[in-house]
Write an enzyme that holds these catalytic residues in place. Structure first.
Site, PDB file in Angstrom:
ATOM      1  N   LYS A  80       0.833  -1.202   0.000  1.00  0.00           N
ATOM      2  CA  LYS A  80       0.000   0.000   0.000  1.00  0.00           C
ATOM      3  C   LYS A  80       0.871   1.256   0.000  1.00  0.00           C
ATOM      4  CE  LYS A  80      -3.800   2.090   2.661  1.00  0.00           C
ATOM      5  NZ  LYS A  80      -4.675   1.935   3.845  1.00  0.00           N
ATOM      6  N   SER A 156      -9.251   2.835   2.773  1.00  0.00           N
ATOM      7  CA  SER A 156      -8.225   3.418   1.934  1.00  0.00           C
ATOM      8  C   SER A 156      -7.326   2.396   1.246  1.00  0.00           C
ATOM      9  CB  SER A 156      -7.370   4.369   2.770  1.00  0.00           C
ATOM     10  OG  SER A 156      -6.656   3.690   3.780  1.00  0.00           O
ATOM     11  N   SER A 180     -10.029   0.807   7.033  1.00  0.00           N
ATOM     12  CA  SER A 180      -9.407   0.819   5.710  1.00  0.00           C
ATOM     13  C   SER A 180      -8.897  -0.521   5.218  1.00  0.00           C
ATOM     14  CB  SER A 180      -8.249   1.830   5.688  1.00  0.00           C
ATOM     15  OG  SER A 180      -8.746   3.145   5.730  1.00  0.00           O
TER      16      SER A 180
END
Length: 475
Positions: A80, A156, A180
């Site tokens: 990520k 996210s 997230s």
């Protein structure tokens, strides 16, 4: 080649460890899949074949020398873009950080995965500083959901979820400061586990009080193996927990615990609203059916007594504002103001002169919620809710403003009201696929348990997986 992975991370790792497959060949499969579909999905924002190939070659060399490369041997992973991976840039989804060169060192989390044989291939898309529940940025555009490219993969960790659900990589790292990991898992039909706060070290300038690293996976065993590899203390994170001990009192691994932990008789409670949230009727029905079936399979004592909690969204916004100020390097504000997304800019504008007295009010609100949740877990062992209040919405956003004909959450958390509780109160929580909507979109069931007992939600998720197996990739 290019069709994506049909087997999971554990099968790949065991084949590489035993010499049945070469890590470099697995890497080639990942690169072909990314090349075939990433333009459509926007899952990866950076690919570094050189860094990846060096890692894969090191794994193959270890096997050739008779050494075990580790439990994730040769498994290609996405990282990520909020998290550091040595040799790659960390853009944080922000124009303010775009164009910077590669970082020199891994995060603790990535370092532990790399030491276990994982092969980072690139960075996955995330909204600016992880602030949105869909994945859209000024610098990279938006990511799409492989189940329906017109829909969001969530946020996210949306790029990671899209990459795994599409089979571009078997697993990808995530982080969860308000949902997230679990929101993208729910939207993309994946397993998304948020460990107890401190289980995986996550040092920041002050130590974030909500964010926890994780991994988006297709199976519960992959999530358990990930925790075995990455859990454990580090002095750089004052919140990090000691080496884990299982509820049974033995030293078994999480991967063992998901197959053997005794959970029959645990007290469980279903809540469709936590006392304040609206939920799409179809999502609620799917999640409630899954909760009832899980209770039967696991032998849980299930009730649906009302749960009434202080709205965690307001408490979370206070904690999130503090984290945002540490996402901006010293001296950058207000010079980068125009580079930032509207949401981040508005939070920084609003809190730039935040008085200590108002911050104290936010802390009190959070402490009130912590007390309420502690009391809840005096009465029950397991809390079951929908993972999200809605199915995946439009890829470019925004979240829906109306749910079931009524205004959604006034603070814009229509998709996320169920997940923030675990971040604020440091509980372990997992989202598992509960079933599809009539339109074929995945819905998640969230399982939350008391702090530090991470093996319990993992075991319950495994029992559900055995009873109600789900597709490993988007159809």
């Amino acid at each position: 080649m290019g069709a994506g992975f049909e087997v999971g991370a554990i099968e790949i790792a065991e084949a590489v460890r035993t010499g049945q497959r070469r890590a470099t060949e697995v890497l080639d499969e990942a690169l072909a899949a990314i090349d075939a579909r990433n333009d459509e999905l926007g899952a990866f924002v950076h690919i570094d074949e050189g860094v990846a190939r060096a890692a894969a070659e090191a794994v193959d060399a270890a096997v050739a020398d008779g050494r075990d490369p580790g439990p994730f041997a040769g498994v290609p992973i996405g990282v990520k873009d909020l998290e550091d991976c040595a040799g790659m840039p960390t853009t944080r989804g922000s124009l303010a950080y775009a164009g910077r060169g590669p970082v020199a060192a891994d995060s603790i989390h990535v370092a532990r995965l790399r030491a276990a044989g994982a092969v980072p291939v690139g960075k996955t898309a995330a909204p600016e500083f992880g602030t949105l529940n869909f994945t859209k940025t000024k610098v990279f555009g938006f990511a799409r959901n492989p189940w329906n490219p017109e829909r969001t993969p969530g946020g996210s960790s949306g790029g990671s979820a899209a990459a795994v659900a599409a089979g571009l990589v078997p697993v990808a790292t995530a982080s969860d400061g308000g949902g997230s990991t679990r929101i993208p898992a729910a939207f993309c039909g994946l397993v998304g586990f948020k460990p107890s706060h401190g289980r995986i070290p996550n040092p920041r300038p002050t130590g974030s009080e909500t964010a926890v690293y994780g991994l988006l996976t297709t199976t519960v065993a992959e999530s358990a193996r990930h925790l075995d590899v990455t859990a454990g203390p580090d002095d750089r994170d004052r919140f990090s927990l000691p080496a884990p001990a299982m509820s049974s009192g033995d030293s078994a691994s999480y991967e063992d615990a998901i197959e053997s932990l005794a959970v029959a008789g645990l007290r469980a409670r279903w809540s469709p609203d936590l006392g304040f949230a609206r939920c799409d009727p179809e999502v609620r029905a799917i999640a409630e059916t899954a909760a009832t079936r899980l209770a039967t399979v696991a032998g849980l004592a299930l009730d649906d007594d009302p749960v009434r909690l202080t709205d965690p969204v307001r408490a979370w916004l206070g904690a999130g504002a503090m984290d945002l100020w540490f996402d901006i390097d010293e001296g950058m504000w207000p010079g980068v103001r125009d580079d930032l997304t509207r949401y981040v800019r508005s939070v920084l504008d609003r809190t730039e002169d935040y008085p200590v007295s108002r911050y104290a009010d936010a802390v009190r609100r959070r402490e009130r919620l912590v007390g309420e949740v502690a009391q809840l877990f005096d009465d029950v062992d397991v809390l079951l809710t929908p993972a999200t209040a809605v199915p995946a919405f439009a890829a470019e956003g925004p979240p829906p403003e109306v749910i079931d004909g009524e205004p959604a959450h006034p603070l814009g958390a229509s998709a996320t009201p169920f997940t923030m509780l675990a971040n604020l109160c440091w509980n372990p929580a997992i989202s598992v696929p509960a079933g599809p909507t009539a339109d074929g979109l995945p819905v998640g069931l969230q399982i939350v348990t008391r702090r530090h007992h991470d093996e319990v939600p993992l075991r319950l998720a495994r029992l559900w997986e055995q009873t109600q197996p789900w597709p490993l990739r988007a159809r």
